[in-house]
Design an enzyme around this catalytic site. Structure first.
Site, PDB file in Angstrom:
ATOM      1  N   ARG A   1       0.833  -1.209   0.000  1.00 57.91           N
ATOM      2  CA  ARG A   1       0.000   0.000   0.000  1.00 57.91           C
ATOM      3  C   ARG A   1       0.862   1.251   0.000  1.00 57.91           C
ATOM      4  O   ARG A   1       1.895   1.301   0.667  1.00 57.91           O
ATOM      5  CB  ARG A   1      -0.865   0.036   1.275  1.00 57.91           C
ATOM      6  CG  ARG A   1      -2.186  -0.691   1.197  1.00 57.91           C
ATOM      7  CD  ARG A   1      -3.119  -0.197   0.107  1.00 57.91           C
ATOM      8  NE  ARG A   1      -3.471   1.212   0.230  1.00 57.91           N
ATOM      9  CZ  ARG A   1      -4.507   1.670   0.906  1.00 57.91           C
ATOM     10  NH1 ARG A   1      -5.304   0.827   1.534  1.00 57.91           N
ATOM     11  NH2 ARG A   1      -4.758   2.964   0.963  1.00 57.91           N
TER      12      ARG A   1
ATOM     13  N   TYR B   1      -3.721 -10.355  -2.655  1.00 64.72           N
ATOM     14  CA  TYR B   1      -3.694  -9.775  -1.308  1.00 64.72           C
ATOM     15  C   TYR B   1      -4.594 -10.562  -0.343  1.00 64.72           C
ATOM     16  O   TYR B   1      -4.121 -11.153   0.627  1.00 64.72           O
ATOM     17  CB  TYR B   1      -4.104  -8.302  -1.391  1.00 64.72           C
ATOM     18  CG  TYR B   1      -4.103  -7.637  -0.032  1.00 64.72           C
ATOM     19  CD1 TYR B   1      -2.907  -7.475   0.664  1.00 64.72           C
ATOM     20  CD2 TYR B   1      -5.278  -7.187   0.555  1.00 64.72           C
ATOM     21  CE1 TYR B   1      -2.901  -6.889   1.921  1.00 64.72           C
ATOM     22  CE2 TYR B   1      -5.272  -6.593   1.803  1.00 64.72           C
ATOM     23  CZ  TYR B   1      -4.087  -6.449   2.478  1.00 64.72           C
ATOM     24  OH  TYR B   1      -4.081  -5.884   3.725  1.00 64.72           O
TER      25      TYR B   1
ATOM     26  N   HIS C   1       7.994  -7.532   7.909  1.00 62.96           N
ATOM     27  CA  HIS C   1       7.393  -6.956   9.121  1.00 62.96           C
ATOM     28  C   HIS C   1       6.720  -8.004   9.997  1.00 62.96           C
ATOM     29  O   HIS C   1       6.342  -7.709  11.124  1.00 62.96           O
ATOM     30  CB  HIS C   1       6.379  -5.871   8.730  1.00 62.96           C
ATOM     31  CG  HIS C   1       7.048  -4.641   8.183  1.00 62.96           C
ATOM     32  ND1 HIS C   1       7.255  -3.519   8.931  1.00 62.96           N
ATOM     33  CD2 HIS C   1       7.602  -4.383   6.973  1.00 62.96           C
ATOM     34  CE1 HIS C   1       7.887  -2.614   8.204  1.00 62.96           C
ATOM     35  NE2 HIS C   1       8.106  -3.109   7.000  1.00 62.96           N
TER      36      HIS C   1
ATOM     37  N   LYS D   1      -3.700 -12.068  17.368  1.00 62.51           N
ATOM     38  CA  LYS D   1      -3.487 -11.113  18.456  1.00 62.51           C
ATOM     39  C   LYS D   1      -3.899 -11.655  19.826  1.00 62.51           C
ATOM     40  O   LYS D   1      -3.669 -11.011  20.852  1.00 62.51           O
ATOM     41  CB  LYS D   1      -4.212  -9.793  18.170  1.00 62.51           C
ATOM     42  CG  LYS D   1      -3.791  -9.122  16.850  1.00 62.51           C
ATOM     43  CD  LYS D   1      -2.421  -8.455  16.925  1.00 62.51           C
ATOM     44  CE  LYS D   1      -2.057  -7.753  15.610  1.00 62.51           C
ATOM     45  NZ  LYS D   1      -0.746  -7.137  15.610  1.00 62.51           N
TER      46      LYS D   1
ATOM     47  N   ASP E   1       3.402 -12.239  16.915  1.00 61.62           N
ATOM     48  CA  ASP E   1       3.418 -10.879  16.351  1.00 61.62           C
ATOM     49  C   ASP E   1       4.833 -10.547  15.925  1.00 61.62           C
ATOM     50  O   ASP E   1       5.773 -10.761  16.705  1.00 61.62           O
ATOM     51  CB  ASP E   1       2.951  -9.886  17.437  1.00 61.62           C
ATOM     52  CG  ASP E   1       2.209  -8.701  16.849  1.00 61.62           C
ATOM     53  OD1 ASP E   1       2.387  -8.428  15.653  1.00 61.62           O
ATOM     54  OD2 ASP E   1       1.458  -8.048  17.593  1.00 61.62           O
TER      55      ASP E   1
ATOM     56  N   LEU F   1       3.985  -2.674  17.656  1.00 57.08           N
ATOM     57  CA  LEU F   1       4.352  -1.278  17.924  1.00 57.08           C
ATOM     58  C   LEU F   1       3.485  -0.671  19.011  1.00 57.08           C
ATOM     59  O   LEU F   1       3.881   0.286  19.666  1.00 57.08           O
ATOM     60  CB  LEU F   1       4.241  -0.457  16.630  1.00 57.08           C
ATOM     61  CG  LEU F   1       5.164  -0.922  15.502  1.00 57.08           C
ATOM     62  CD1 LEU F   1       4.957  -0.080  14.252  1.00 57.08           C
ATOM     63  CD2 LEU F   1       6.637  -0.844  15.924  1.00 57.08           C
TER      64      LEU F   1
ATOM     65  N   GLU G   1       4.345   2.143  21.765  1.00 61.21           N
ATOM     66  CA  GLU G   1       3.639   3.433  21.834  1.00 61.21           C
ATOM     67  C   GLU G   1       3.074   3.669  23.234  1.00 61.21           C
ATOM     68  O   GLU G   1       3.111   4.791  23.746  1.00 61.21           O
ATOM     69  CB  GLU G   1       2.496   3.454  20.802  1.00 61.21           C
ATOM     70  CG  GLU G   1       2.998   3.452  19.359  1.00 61.21           C
ATOM     71  CD  GLU G   1       1.909   3.132  18.332  1.00 61.21           C
ATOM     72  OE1 GLU G   1       2.240   3.035  17.144  1.00 61.21           O
ATOM     73  OE2 GLU G   1       0.732   2.976  18.717  1.00 61.21           O
TER      74      GLU G   1
END
Ligand code: GDG
Length: 733
Positions: free
Chosen positions: A10, A88, A166, A279, A373, A377, A381
């Site tokens: 993207r 995708y 990633h 998750k 994971d 991030l 954060e």
């Protein structure tokens, strides 16, 4: 330095249609921020999908988007709905995503979506080729574009290509399930630098290329043909100051006081993720339920704010997950809630940046427990936003971030009891301890930011590329190959001494499968038949195999590294009397090792014994090779024998027999005016040693060598031979 070309699925933009036309808005993402300072004053271009299906855009729209994006240094790759569906939603998200996160039971292996994946990677490749210049750096991102580095490398042998993944790279046992595993590895190995978030992922990748492609590494450096590729860990950071200073924004303060009013004196546990099965949202909710059951004194005194950000909606697994989650939230709130206290505050939506930061600041504990994971991030954060250093991070061991944040309360995300204990510990942790832990983690995050991460990666790519240039010093350049071709054409007496395996054909998993193809036979026939030529195939193979495979070529043959030779049209002769006694001692030792080592075998040749271990698990092969060397070294001290390590073999042979000696009868006294010798491993070094310095000696592959030149691959060498064969046709025709 040339420009930086970033390629990701993207583009960092959102396109929307308004009454007055299309509008492009840049989105703030970690990657874009990380690159901003690096790119100051440097030309840049970002290539990716703009997020709208091609068929929803007229030709005019496409042109308008292209122009608008150009103002933002972006270039679109337009994709149809069908391509997005296969590439995708299909291969990327239904094959790679589950598999790489260890959810192999969800992974679909469909040829149709794989083909779309390949096709779309080709489309990306085309767009890059349109704009790339020799000095540019290309940085490809993530699991949707794993074939792209390889495709680019084919067209651009010398350009700088980096790749960053990633998401996790899974262990070999999981990765091997992928039917297209070799293609994916070959794609990634097109890069000069392959980066992962953690060293564990690096290890898994190195183990996969070792087992599936037979590629060894030294300190993360891998040689493929004569290119050296670096595999390394670059843990991605965040834009630290953006989060650390956000508390000063008026909007954040307003959001925070609003939230505080609603929460009152209750403790807050915050959970936020994209709604994804990786998750661990259901598991953590169950743990919270258990916590409330086992700590009844906390009922009414704690709430969990659960923010699930919609993701991949419309996909069955994701819709089902949402249903389960909502049922569970309903059950907990229904059974434990009271009038005036709702245990779980559930939101299914994305929230603006200011509200997200306010929630981070509000939370006494952040419960971030993914089952797997790449990095995560959000954990970083949360810590950065805590400018008062109060709060506790409960973090899953399975998040890449855990290796950098040891002061967090780390838990096994599958162990509900451990999560319950961690919640209890977090909510009762003294302020001083909270501060101590926070300070250490925040300091680290403030140093290794996303900007540092991007700098480190791109500096490392530059460095790796410089290394390549040094190594490539002796590479047979176009200019030299032109000179070689010219000399070949002008010569009237030419000698060609060519090794077979790894020089004329690539290695096969089983040695007997590496026979010559028709094209090679034709090529060798032509070369052997040209007037003035003497072609000698000089191999480690036995006589029978060489006879069987190469009899049609009328080349002279040397077998078993020089133990036997057969000038064209004559019979085999041996290099001297065979000494059998040593084999009677050594063979049984090799056999004992072989019996204990699945996949290995012992081969007896006239003048040598060979231990083959191509099919053995690499770690085991390393141990066994060392053990065999230890055992034999003592034994052979007083014998005229040497131990030689070749390509997945260990050979014990008489020191007087070698390819150099075998080539002597051809070299001595003959007035050749062109000599070419080529080979790929240590046995060919003896041959290179006897070639005069005017002659062309070529090593195929990398590593130290006596040869004058190197070439990258069997394919390239065969192209050169084809040109030689063609040049004389042309001359005579
Ligand atoms: C992949 C890997 C790896 C989320 N909700 C809201 C919101 N966000 C922002 C967060 C954070 C980002 O989205 C999520 O990043 P993660 O790292 O947690 O996860 P993935 O999206 O799965 O990303 C992951 C990452 O790539 C980077 O390499 O860490 O492991 O899976 O920045 O702040 N932002 C706003 N509202 C939301 O509701 N404003």
């Amino acid at each position: 330095m040339g420009k930086l070309i970033v390629v990701s699925n993207r583009l960092p933009v959102n396109i929307s249609r308004h009454s007055d036309g299309l509008k492009v808005q840049r989105s703030v993402g970690g990657l874009a921020t990380g690159l901003a300072s690096y790119l100051a004053g440097r030309e840049r271009l970002w290539i990716g999908w703009p997020g709208i299906h091609k068929e929803d855009l007229s030709h005019k729209d496409q042109q308008e988007i292209t122009d608008l994006l150009a103002e933002q240094d972006c270039k679109p790759v337009f994709l149809t709905g069908m391509q997005i569906h296969g590439f995708y939603e299909g291969f990327s998200n239904k094959t790679i995503w589950p598999l790489f996160h260890y959810f192999s039971q969800f992974a679909e292996f469909e040829i149709r979506t794989w083909k779309q994946y390949r096709k779309v990677n080709e489309l990306f490749c085309k767009e890059v080729l349109r704009v790339v210049e020799p000095d540019d750096q290309i940085w490809v991102h993530d699991y949707q574009l794993m074939l792209l580095p390889g495709m680019l490398r084919e067209k651009l042998p010398h350009v700088k290509i980096g790749f960053f993944l990633h998401i996790p790279f899974p262990s070999f046992e999981i990765f091997r399930l992928l039917p297209w595993r070799i293609e994916i590895l070959q794609g990634l190995l097109g890069a000069d630098l392959v980066g992962f978030h953690t060293y564990d992922y690096v290890r898994h990748f190195l183990s996969s290329i070792q087992r599936l492609c037979g590629l060894d590494n030294t300190m993360g450096l891998v040689s493929v043909n004569s290119r050296q590729i670096k595999i390394d860990a670059f843990p991605m950071g965040i834009d630290y100051t953006r989060y650390a200073h956000a508390g000063q924004r008026k909007k954040v303060q307003e959001e925070l006081s609003e939230l505080r009013k609603k929460v009152g004196r209750r403790k807050v546990i915050f959970s936020v993720d994209r709604l994804d099965y990786t998750k661990g949202i259901l598991q953590r909710l169950e743990a919270f339920d258990w916590y409330l059951s086992t700590h009844p004194q906390m009922r009414g005194k704690v709430v969990m704010i659960l923010l699930a950000v919609p993701s991949r909606t419309g996909v069955e697994d994701y819709d089902q997950l949402r249903n389960h989650l909502e049922q569970l939230v309903g059950r907990i709130n229904g059974s434990l809630g009271t009038i005036g206290w709702i245990p779980v505050w559930y939101l299914f939506r994305a929230v603006p940046f200011e509200r997200l930061v306010a929630l981070y600041k509000l939370a006494d504990a952040a419960l971030i427990t993914p089952l797997r994971d790449g990095m995560n991030l959000i954990a970083k954060e949360y810590l950065a936003a805590k400018d008062d250093q109060r709060g506790v991070l409960i973090l899953s061991e399975m998040a890449g971030a855990a290796s950098e944040l040891p002061e967090a309360l780390t838990v096994n995300a599958f162990d509900k009891k451990a999560i319950v204990e961690a919640i209890d510990r977090a909510l009762t942790m003294p302020a001083a301890e909270q501060k101590r832990r926070m300070r250490l983690m925040r300091e680290r995050l403030s140093r290794y930011t996303v900007v540092r991460w991007a700098h480190d990666f791109l500096d490392s790519l530059e460095h790796q590329h410089q290394q390549q240039s040094t190594l490539g010093g002796r590479r047979l350049s176009l200019k030299i190959s032109r000179g070689l071709l010219k000399e070949y054409k002008q010569a009237s007496r030419r000698l060609l001494l060519l090794d077979y395996d790894g020089t004329l054909v690539d290695f096969a998993a089983r040695p007997e499968d590496a026979g010559p193809d028709e094209e090679l036979i034709e090529l060798l026939k032509t070369l052997a038949g040209q007037p003035g030529n003497e072609l000698v195939i000089i191999s480690g193979r036995d006589r029978k195999t060489l006879d069987r495979w190469l009899k049609k070529t009328s080349a002279s043959l040397i077998a078993e590294h020089g133990a036997w030779s057969k000038p064209a049209g004559r019979r085999w002769t041996s290099m001297g009397p065979r000494e059998r006694d040593w084999k009677l001692v050594i063979r049984p030792i090799l056999e004992v090792f072989s019996d204990r080592t699945p996949g290995s075998s012992v081969e007896e040749k006239a003048y040598s014994l060979v231990w083959h271990y191509r099919q053995v698990a690499p770690e085991l092969a390393m141990v066994r090779t060392q053990e065999i060397k230890d055992a034999l070294n003592k034994l052979i001290v007083n014998m005229d024998l040497g131990l030689y390590e070749g390509n997945k073999i260990l050979e014990i042979k008489s020191t007087g027999i070698h390819k150099g000696r075998a080539a002597e009868p051809w070299l001595v006294g003959e007035p050749w005016d062109f000599v070419l010798a080529a080979g790929d491993d240590y046995t060919d070094e003896d041959l290179f040693a006897v070639i005069s310095k005017e002659g062309y000696s070529i090593k195929i592959g990398s590593g130290p060598s006596r040869a004058r030149f190197t070439m990258e691959s069997v394919g390239q060498f065969r192209t050169l031979l084809t040109e030689l064969a063609g040049s004389c046709h042309a001359a005579s025709g």
